[in-house]
Write a protein that holds these residues in place. Structure first.
Motif, PDB file in Angstrom:
ATOM      1  N   GLY A  87      88.886  51.188  41.670  1.00 40.79           N
ATOM      2  CA  GLY A  87      88.921  51.035  40.019  1.00 40.79           C
ATOM      3  C   GLY A  87      89.430  52.162  39.363  1.00 40.79           C
ATOM      4  N   LYS A  88      88.967  53.533  39.854  1.00 40.79           N
ATOM      5  CA  LYS A  88      89.151  54.607  39.208  1.00 40.79           C
ATOM      6  C   LYS A  88      90.919  55.108  39.228  1.00 40.79           C
ATOM      7  N   GLN A  89      91.200  54.708  40.562  1.00 40.96           N
ATOM      8  CA  GLN A  89      92.525  55.156  40.787  1.00 40.96           C
ATOM      9  C   GLN A  89      93.661  54.013  39.887  1.00 40.96           C
ATOM     10  N   GLU A  90      93.416  53.018  39.744  1.00 39.39           N
ATOM     11  CA  GLU A  90      93.946  51.993  39.160  1.00 39.39           C
ATOM     12  C   GLU A  90      93.969  52.099  37.684  1.00 39.39           C
ATOM     13  N   GLN A  91      92.751  52.474  37.229  1.00 40.44           N
ATOM     14  CA  GLN A  91      92.657  53.023  35.867  1.00 40.44           C
ATOM     15  C   GLN A  91      93.650  54.197  35.358  1.00 40.44           C
ATOM     16  N   ALA A  92      93.599  55.173  36.256  1.00 42.13           N
ATOM     17  CA  ALA A  92      94.198  56.363  36.166  1.00 42.13           C
ATOM     18  C   ALA A  92      95.850  56.018  36.071  1.00 42.13           C
ATOM     19  N   LYS A  93      96.441  55.176  37.109  1.00 42.59           N
ATOM     20  CA  LYS A  93      97.525  54.734  37.267  1.00 42.59           C
ATOM     21  C   LYS A  93      98.101  54.044  35.997  1.00 42.59           C
ATOM     22  N   GLU A  94      97.297  53.031  35.566  1.00 41.38           N
ATOM     23  CA  GLU A  94      97.541  52.262  34.338  1.00 41.38           C
ATOM     24  C   GLU A  94      97.816  53.431  33.127  1.00 41.38           C
ATOM     25  N   GLU A  95      96.851  54.347  33.054  1.00 44.22           N
ATOM     26  CA  GLU A  95      97.063  55.192  31.621  1.00 44.22           C
ATOM     27  C   GLU A  95      98.184  56.023  31.895  1.00 44.22           C
ATOM     28  N   LYS A  96      98.591  56.480  33.151  1.00 39.24           N
ATOM     29  CA  LYS A  96      99.597  57.190  33.203  1.00 39.24           C
ATOM     30  C   LYS A  96     100.926  56.436  32.938  1.00 39.24           C
ATOM     31  N   ALA A  97     101.068  55.187  33.318  1.00 38.71           N
ATOM     32  CA  ALA A  97     101.987  54.201  33.118  1.00 38.71           C
ATOM     33  C   ALA A  97     102.270  53.942  31.489  1.00 38.71           C
ATOM     34  N   ARG A  98     101.030  53.761  30.924  1.00 40.24           N
ATOM     35  CA  ARG A  98     100.768  53.542  29.375  1.00 40.24           C
ATOM     36  C   ARG A  98     101.629  54.731  28.804  1.00 40.24           C
ATOM     37  N   GLU A  99     101.259  56.154  29.170  1.00 40.96           N
ATOM     38  CA  GLU A  99     101.642  57.223  28.448  1.00 40.96           C
ATOM     39  C   GLU A  99     103.333  57.447  28.674  1.00 40.96           C
ATOM     40  N   LEU A 100     103.772  56.939  29.898  1.00 42.08           N
ATOM     41  CA  LEU A 100     105.136  56.968  30.074  1.00 42.08           C
ATOM     42  C   LEU A 100     105.785  55.997  29.295  1.00 42.08           C
ATOM     43  N   PHE A 101     105.323  54.626  29.074  1.00 41.34           N
ATOM     44  CA  PHE A 101     106.050  53.807  28.361  1.00 41.34           C
ATOM     45  C   PHE A 101     106.213  54.136  26.800  1.00 41.34           C
ATOM     46  N   LEU A 102     104.980  54.594  26.131  1.00 46.57           N
ATOM     47  CA  LEU A 102     104.882  54.850  24.822  1.00 46.57           C
ATOM     48  C   LEU A 102     105.871  56.146  24.748  1.00 46.57           C
ATOM     49  N   LYS A 103     105.945  56.879  25.616  1.00 46.98           N
ATOM     50  CA  LYS A 103     106.759  58.237  25.389  1.00 46.98           C
ATOM     51  C   LYS A 103     108.524  57.517  25.382  1.00 46.98           C
ATOM     52  N   PHE A 132     103.360  44.435  28.674  1.00 48.24           N
ATOM     53  CA  PHE A 132     102.357  43.258  28.277  1.00 48.24           C
ATOM     54  C   PHE A 132     101.058  43.750  28.341  1.00 48.24           C
ATOM     55  N   LYS A 133     100.557  45.029  28.751  1.00 46.82           N
ATOM     56  CA  LYS A 133      99.270  45.348  28.559  1.00 46.82           C
ATOM     57  C   LYS A 133      99.132  46.391  27.495  1.00 46.82           C
ATOM     58  N   ILE A 134     100.167  46.778  26.722  1.00 46.46           N
ATOM     59  CA  ILE A 134     100.254  47.632  25.489  1.00 46.46           C
ATOM     60  C   ILE A 134      99.716  46.861  24.329  1.00 46.46           C
ATOM     61  N   THR A 135      98.818  47.386  23.616  1.00 45.75           N
ATOM     62  CA  THR A 135      98.501  46.560  22.313  1.00 45.75           C
ATOM     63  C   THR A 135      99.074  47.660  21.104  1.00 45.75           C
ATOM     64  N   TYR A 136      99.917  47.365  20.383  1.00 45.78           N
ATOM     65  CA  TYR A 136     100.383  48.412  19.471  1.00 45.78           C
ATOM     66  C   TYR A 136      99.522  48.164  18.242  1.00 45.78           C
ATOM     67  N   THR A 137      99.147  49.438  17.862  1.00 47.72           N
ATOM     68  CA  THR A 137      98.099  49.467  16.614  1.00 47.72           C
ATOM     69  C   THR A 137      98.516  50.520  15.665  1.00 47.72           C
ATOM     70  N   ASP A 143     101.783  58.137  11.961  1.00 46.34           N
ATOM     71  CA  ASP A 143     102.739  58.812  12.883  1.00 46.34           C
ATOM     72  C   ASP A 143     102.117  58.614  14.426  1.00 46.34           C
ATOM     73  N   GLY A 144     102.774  59.009  15.341  1.00 45.29           N
ATOM     74  CA  GLY A 144     102.313  58.923  16.971  1.00 45.29           C
ATOM     75  C   GLY A 144     103.168  57.761  17.438  1.00 45.29           C
ATOM     76  N   VAL A 145     103.180  57.808  18.677  1.00 44.59           N
ATOM     77  CA  VAL A 145     103.879  56.695  19.412  1.00 44.59           C
ATOM     78  C   VAL A 145     103.187  55.399  19.371  1.00 44.59           C
ATOM     79  N   GLY A 146     104.068  54.368  19.396  1.00 42.90           N
ATOM     80  CA  GLY A 146     103.401  53.302  19.576  1.00 42.90           C
ATOM     81  C   GLY A 146     102.954  52.554  18.114  1.00 42.90           C
ATOM     82  N   ASN A 147     103.380  53.210  17.204  1.00 39.43           N
ATOM     83  CA  ASN A 147     102.909  52.566  15.936  1.00 39.43           C
ATOM     84  C   ASN A 147     103.529  51.044  15.693  1.00 39.43           C
TER      85      ASN A 147
END
Length: 450
Positions: A87-103, A132-137, A143-147
């Motif tokens: 679970g920790k590995q999947e969560q870390a992978k998803e966080e990394k993918a989220r960061e790359l996508f918002l970048k 589809f897993k990113i919620t924009y807020t 400012d910031g990414v994903g506004n």
């Protein structure tokens, strides 16, 4: 004997711990952040063995308890540890993918499309459905990414009916109602000083007798006051009456005259319907019988409708670049043109059809006095007309831009006897559909107001 066994097992465990420690040091040198799964399993086995051996030395323990209880506890702990690690590995992978996508989103907004594609690719390699897993807020500072750019509920309700919203805004300005105000101070008279009746008369000139509603919609984009004038029901009611006549007295099932004009099937007046027909014709064989000529024949059909019920039709091999400017008015000098009237008909199957009766333009022939003393054989005079039936439909993103042939016949009426001869043409592949082409010059000038 038990003491000797215990000493032997302790020595064996000490050696295993040293091996495990050396493996751990090597793994830390390679990657300090990632923990080796083999090290975790080895530690778990050592703890299980130590717990099981201590449990065997305890007094009053049966053999069945020795086999079942430690094994169950150890299996449960191992499964829980493996699940937590995964679970920790999947969560870390998803966080990394989220960061790359918002970048990548940020790079795309800045115009760096090449860099954005690279970040998008890396993010989707980690998690294919990361989009589809990113919620924009919206962040508090904006400012910031994903506004996000989600509008408030109040704005949505205001945008739902712009006409009523603009009318409310105008009532709160001054005691004197003004549709618009000058953006810059000027000594000249501004258009907002004109009375409402004069402004509406100007708008009717914009629409003109050619029903140029496209220009009216463009005029509504100037300001809120012009938007209100362009939505005046009387203008759209007059436009509907000019198109459908008495058949549009009732507004049902439409909610407004504007909706009726936009949604109800009708022919278009700001252009011409054009079709191109091509076929191969075989000629006679040559005298020596050596060859037979083949010809490729191409010709065009042009049909233009007017809001007052008139229609023009022309069949010619000339291309649109030379023919379209001649069809701007009905007073054209083209000899082969056919003039007539048309009407719209809607059947029970909700298919709108156009029926037209067209005749050749009449020309007054001068009297020939050369043979006035000779008696001629009287020629039987006759009137010739063509009856055309077309089905109106839409294709692609445009509306009411296609006409399909359903009927074409020639009627010859002899004046002396009053008899009429009808010749119906077979609708085959030679009758290709006509497609609408908008011509800006047709609505560039206004001859009469609506």
């Amino acid at each position: 004997a038990q003491l000797a066994i215990w000493i032997f097992l302790e020595l064996h465990m000490a050696e295993a711990e040293e091996d495990c420690h050396s493996d751990t040091v090597r793994a830390d040198d390679d990657d300090e952040e990632n923990e080796s799964p083999a090290e975790t399993d080895l530690q778990a086995q050592l703890q299980m063995f130590r717990a099981q051996w201590m449990f065997e030395l305890a007094p009053g323990v049966s053999a069945s308890n020795l086999e079942n209880r430690p094994c169950r506890a150890t299996r449960g702990s191992l499964q829980k540890t493996a699940a937590d690690t995964k679970g920790k590995q999947e969560q870390a992978k998803e966080e990394k993918a989220r960061e790359l996508f918002l970048k990548a989103v940020e790079e795309e907004q800045n115009g760096a499309l090449y860099e954005a594609i690279k970040f998008y690719r890396r993010a989707m390699q980690l998690v294919p459905d990361i989009e589809f897993k990113i919620t924009y807020t919206r962040s508090p500072d904006g400012d910031g990414v994903g506004n996000s750019y989600i509008e408030d509920n109040d704005d949505d309700s205001k945008m739902a009916d712009l006409l009523s919203y603009f009318q409310q805004q105008l009532t709160f300005q001054e005691s004197v109602l003004k549709l618009c105000q000058p953006e810059l101070e000027s000594s000249q008279t501004h258009i907002s000083v004109l009375p409402m009746e004069v402004l509406m008369y100007i708008f009717r000139w914009v629409v003109s007798s050619d029903l140029d509603l496209r220009s009216l919609e463009q005029l509504s984009l100037v300001c809120r006051g012009f938007y209100i004038c362009a939505r005046d029901p009387e203008i759209w009611r007059l436009a509907c009456l000019k198109v459908w006549g008495r058949s549009c007295i009732k507004l049902v099932p439409y909610t407004s005259w504007r909706e009726m004009f936009l949604e109800r099937p009708r022919v278009r007046f700001d252009g011409v319907y054009i079709s191109k027909t091509t076929y191969i014709r075989q000629e006679e064989q040559s005298l020596d019988g050596f060859y037979r000529a083949w010809h490729q024949v191409e010709y065009y059909r042009y049909i233009r409708f007017f809001p007052d019920g008139h229609v023009m039709m022309l069949t010619t091999p000339e291309e649109p670049q030379s023919i379209v400017p001649r069809l701007r008015t009905r007073n054209t000098r083209t000899d082969a043109i056919l003039l007539g009237h048309y009407r719209l008909s809607q059947d029970t199957d909700n298919q709108t059809k156009v029926f037209a009766v067209i005749t050749k333009k009449k020309e007054e022939k001068p009297l020939d006095y050369k043979y006035r003393y000779f008696r001629r054989v009287p020629v039987q005079e006759a009137d010739q007309s063509f009856h055309v039936g077309l089905q109106l439909c839409s294709s692609g993103h445009q509306r009411f831009n296609k006409l399909i042939w359903i009927h074409h016949s020639c009627h010859i009426t002899y004046k002396s006897t009053g008899e009429t001869a009808v010749s119906a043409f077979e609708i085959d592949k030679m009758y290709t559909p006509l497609f609408f082409a908008r011509v800006r010059s047709y609505t560039a000038f206004s001859e009469r107001p609506l």
